[in-house]
Design a protein around this motif. Structure first.
Motif, PDB file in Angstrom:
ATOM      1  N   ILE A 168     -10.484  -2.254   7.240  1.00  0.00           N
ATOM      2  CA  ILE A 168     -10.116  -2.584   8.601  1.00  0.00           C
ATOM      3  C   ILE A 168      -8.500  -2.492   8.834  1.00  0.00           C
ATOM      4  N   GLY A 169      -7.775  -2.675   7.771  1.00  0.00           N
ATOM      5  CA  GLY A 169      -6.482  -2.747   7.791  1.00  0.00           C
ATOM      6  C   GLY A 169      -5.753  -4.085   8.184  1.00  0.00           C
ATOM      7  N   SER A 170      -6.345  -5.159   7.945  1.00  0.00           N
ATOM      8  CA  SER A 170      -6.062  -6.498   8.810  1.00  0.00           C
ATOM      9  C   SER A 170      -5.134  -6.920   7.617  1.00  0.00           C
ATOM     10  N   ASP A 171      -3.826  -7.810   7.980  1.00  0.00           N
ATOM     11  CA  ASP A 171      -3.166  -8.682   7.012  1.00  0.00           C
ATOM     12  C   ASP A 171      -3.603 -10.194   7.320  1.00  0.00           C
ATOM     13  N   GLN A 172      -4.444 -10.650   8.043  1.00  0.00           N
ATOM     14  CA  GLN A 172      -4.959 -11.765   8.169  1.00  0.00           C
ATOM     15  C   GLN A 172      -5.526 -12.508   6.743  1.00  0.00           C
ATOM     16  N   ARG A 179     -12.321 -14.759  12.016  1.00  0.00           N
ATOM     17  CA  ARG A 179     -12.176 -14.820  13.526  1.00  0.00           C
ATOM     18  C   ARG A 179     -11.910 -13.631  14.073  1.00  0.00           C
ATOM     19  N   GLU A 180     -10.968 -12.747  13.554  1.00  0.00           N
ATOM     20  CA  GLU A 180     -10.646 -11.397  14.057  1.00  0.00           C
ATOM     21  C   GLU A 180     -11.781 -10.516  14.303  1.00  0.00           C
ATOM     22  N   MET A 181     -12.633 -10.515  13.088  1.00  0.00           N
ATOM     23  CA  MET A 181     -13.796  -9.696  12.911  1.00  0.00           C
ATOM     24  C   MET A 181     -14.839 -10.100  14.054  1.00  0.00           C
ATOM     25  N   ILE A 182     -14.982 -11.379  14.453  1.00  0.00           N
ATOM     26  CA  ILE A 182     -15.914 -11.876  15.308  1.00  0.00           C
ATOM     27  C   ILE A 182     -15.420 -11.457  16.687  1.00  0.00           C
ATOM     28  N   ALA A 183     -14.213 -11.413  16.884  1.00  0.00           N
ATOM     29  CA  ALA A 183     -13.692 -11.044  18.211  1.00  0.00           C
ATOM     30  C   ALA A 183     -13.708  -9.374  18.588  1.00  0.00           C
ATOM     31  N   LEU A 187     -19.371 -10.181  17.121  1.00  0.00           N
ATOM     32  CA  LEU A 187     -20.385 -10.883  16.328  1.00  0.00           C
ATOM     33  C   LEU A 187     -20.663 -12.091  16.864  1.00  0.00           C
ATOM     34  N   HIS A 188     -21.865 -12.542  16.580  1.00  0.00           N
ATOM     35  CA  HIS A 188     -22.400 -13.806  17.012  1.00  0.00           C
ATOM     36  C   HIS A 188     -22.022 -14.615  15.912  1.00  0.00           C
ATOM     37  N   THR A 189     -22.429 -14.246  14.602  1.00  0.00           N
ATOM     38  CA  THR A 189     -22.102 -15.242  13.383  1.00  0.00           C
ATOM     39  C   THR A 189     -21.825 -14.577  12.089  1.00  0.00           C
ATOM     40  N   VAL A 190     -21.087 -15.078  11.515  1.00  0.00           N
ATOM     41  CA  VAL A 190     -20.641 -14.712  10.077  1.00  0.00           C
ATOM     42  C   VAL A 190     -20.725 -15.480   8.975  1.00  0.00           C
ATOM     43  N   ALA A 191     -21.698 -15.280   8.032  1.00  0.00           N
ATOM     44  CA  ALA A 191     -22.097 -16.147   6.859  1.00  0.00           C
ATOM     45  C   ALA A 191     -21.130 -15.643   5.770  1.00  0.00           C
ATOM     46  N   LEU A 201     -20.214 -20.998   7.603  1.00  0.00           N
ATOM     47  CA  LEU A 201     -20.965 -20.160   8.852  1.00  0.00           C
ATOM     48  C   LEU A 201     -19.780 -20.044  10.167  1.00  0.00           C
ATOM     49  N   HIS A 202     -19.582 -19.006  10.371  1.00  0.00           N
ATOM     50  CA  HIS A 202     -18.392 -18.890  11.449  1.00  0.00           C
ATOM     51  C   HIS A 202     -19.281 -18.562  12.704  1.00  0.00           C
ATOM     52  N   THR A 203     -18.807 -18.998  13.981  1.00  0.00           N
ATOM     53  CA  THR A 203     -18.974 -18.468  15.067  1.00  0.00           C
ATOM     54  C   THR A 203     -17.563 -18.526  15.904  1.00  0.00           C
ATOM     55  N   ALA A 204     -17.797 -17.865  17.246  1.00  0.00           N
ATOM     56  CA  ALA A 204     -16.254 -17.675  17.886  1.00  0.00           C
ATOM     57  C   ALA A 204     -15.919 -19.185  18.094  1.00  0.00           C
TER      58      ALA A 204
END
Length: 281
Positions: A168-172, A179-183, A187-191, A201-204
Motif C-alpha cells: 500500500i505504501g504506508s509509513d504508519q 486504523r488506516e486500512m479500516i478507514a 473494513l468492519h473488523t481486522v483480526a 481485534l480492531h474496529t473503527a
C-alpha cells in the motif's frame, strides 16, 4: 486433505453452520479421494468442479523442530482454473451471510478474475471474509488491493501486515496502519494474529487484545490459523463481544495444535464446542 478454505469450511460445518464449499479438482486419485471425503463430511460434491487436463492441487509441507510449517505449493493445478458459473453461483451467493476467500486461488490471472466475479455478486447484507494467507510467489499488489476493496473482515498475521504496508505504501506503524486500512477500505473488523504474543481485534472504534491459550502438548501448528479464522467467523456471525470472540478463537486454534494436521479425525472433537456455541449463544 487441507488448504485454508477447506479447513475453514470443514470447521464451520462441524460446528453446526450451513456451508457451501466451492473448489476444483483434477480427475486423478487425489481428486477422487477428495470427492469421497467432501461427500462424507456433508458437503455437496456437485460444488466441486472437475478438470480433465490439470492435476488436483498439492502442497509439500516441511515442519521444523518446533512443528512450524513451510509450504511448497505446486503449480499450475486445477484450482487455479476455478470457474464462476453464472447459472449456478449467484443463486447460492444471494442467500449467504458470509463469503470466505483467500489469495492463493487468485495467483493466476484466470483465478483472479473468477474469484473477483464471486465477490462482485455478494449481497449487501453479507460480509466478505478475506483470510489473506500470503505465500511466497503466490500473490501480487493487484490481487491484494482488489480483494481489500471487497473485504469486510480481514485476518492476517504480523508478516502479512508488513507485506500489506509495503504494497500500500504506508509509513504508519502497526496499529496506526491497521486504523488506516479500516478507514481506506471501509473494513468492519481486522483480526491480527501475533503468534506467542496473542491476537488483536480492531474496529473503527476499538482494539481488543487477547493472550494465546496455553498448549500442554503441541503436535504441530498446521491449520491453527484456519481454526482461528473459523471461530472468528462464528463470533462475528453470533455477534459475540470482541473479548469472547478472541478467547474462543485462540482456544480453538490451540486445540488444533494438539492433533496431527489441520482436520480432526472424529466428530467428537467438535461436540463440546457446538454446545458452547449453540447453547451459550
Amino acid at each position: 486433505l487441507g488448504g485454508a478454505p477447506f479447513n475453514f469450511a470443514y470447521h464451520l460445518k462441524h460446528l453446526g453452520f450451513p456451508v457451501r464449499f466451492f473448489s476444483r479438482i483434477g480427475l486423478d486419485d487425489n481428486g477422487r479421494e477428495i470427492l469421497d471425503r467432501v461427500s462424507g463430511a456433508g458437503f455437496d460434491p456437485d460444488d466441486i468442479q472437475k478438470d480433465d487436463s490439470r492435476p488436483t492441487g498439492t502442497v509439500q509441507v516441511q515442519l521444523d523442530r518446533n512443528g512450524v510449517p513451510t509450504f511448497d505449493i505446486v503449480a499450475p493445478v486445477a484450482y487455479d482454473y476455478i470457474e464462476f458459473l453464472p447459472n449456478i453461483h449467484p443463486k447460492v451467493i444471494e442467500r449467504a451471510e458470509l463469503l470466505y476467500f483467500g489469495t492463493l486461488a487468485q495467483r493466476t490471472n484466470h483465478g483472479f478474475k473468477q474469484i473477483q466475479k464471486f465477490l462482485d455478486h455478494k449481497p449487501s447484507r453479507a460480509r466478505c471474509f478475506y483470510d489473506i494467507n500470503l505465500r511466497p510467489g503466490c500473490y501480487s499488489k493487484k490481487v491484494i488491493l482488489a480483494s481489500l476493496h471487497h473485504t469486510d473482515i480481514l485476518k492476517l498475521n504480523l508478516d502479512e501486515l508488513e507485506a500489506c504496508r509495503h504494497i500500500i505504501g504506508s509509513d504508519q506503524k502497526k496499529s496506526l496502519f491497521v486504523r488506516e486500512m479500516i478507514a481506506d477500505y471501509a473494513l468492519h473488523t481486522v483480526a491480527l494474529t501475533k503468534g506467542a504474543a496473542g491476537s488483536e481485534l480492531h474496529t473503527a472504534k476499538s482494539i481488543s487484545r487477547s493472550a494465546p491459550t496455553p498448549i500442554e502438548y503441541a503436535v504441530d501448528t498446521v491449520g491453527a490459523g484456519d481454526a482461528y479464522a473459523a471461530m472468528l467467523a462464528v463470533g462475528l456471525l453470533k455477534q459475540w463481544l470482541p473479548q469472547k470472540t478472541l478467547s474462543m478463537a485462540s482456544a480453538f486454534a490451540s486445540r488444533i495444535c494438539t492433533i496431527e494436521g489441520a482436520i480432526p479425525e472424529t466428530e467428537e472433537f467438535y461436540a463440546p464446542l457446538r454446545r458452547q456455541i449453540h447453547i451459550g449463544g
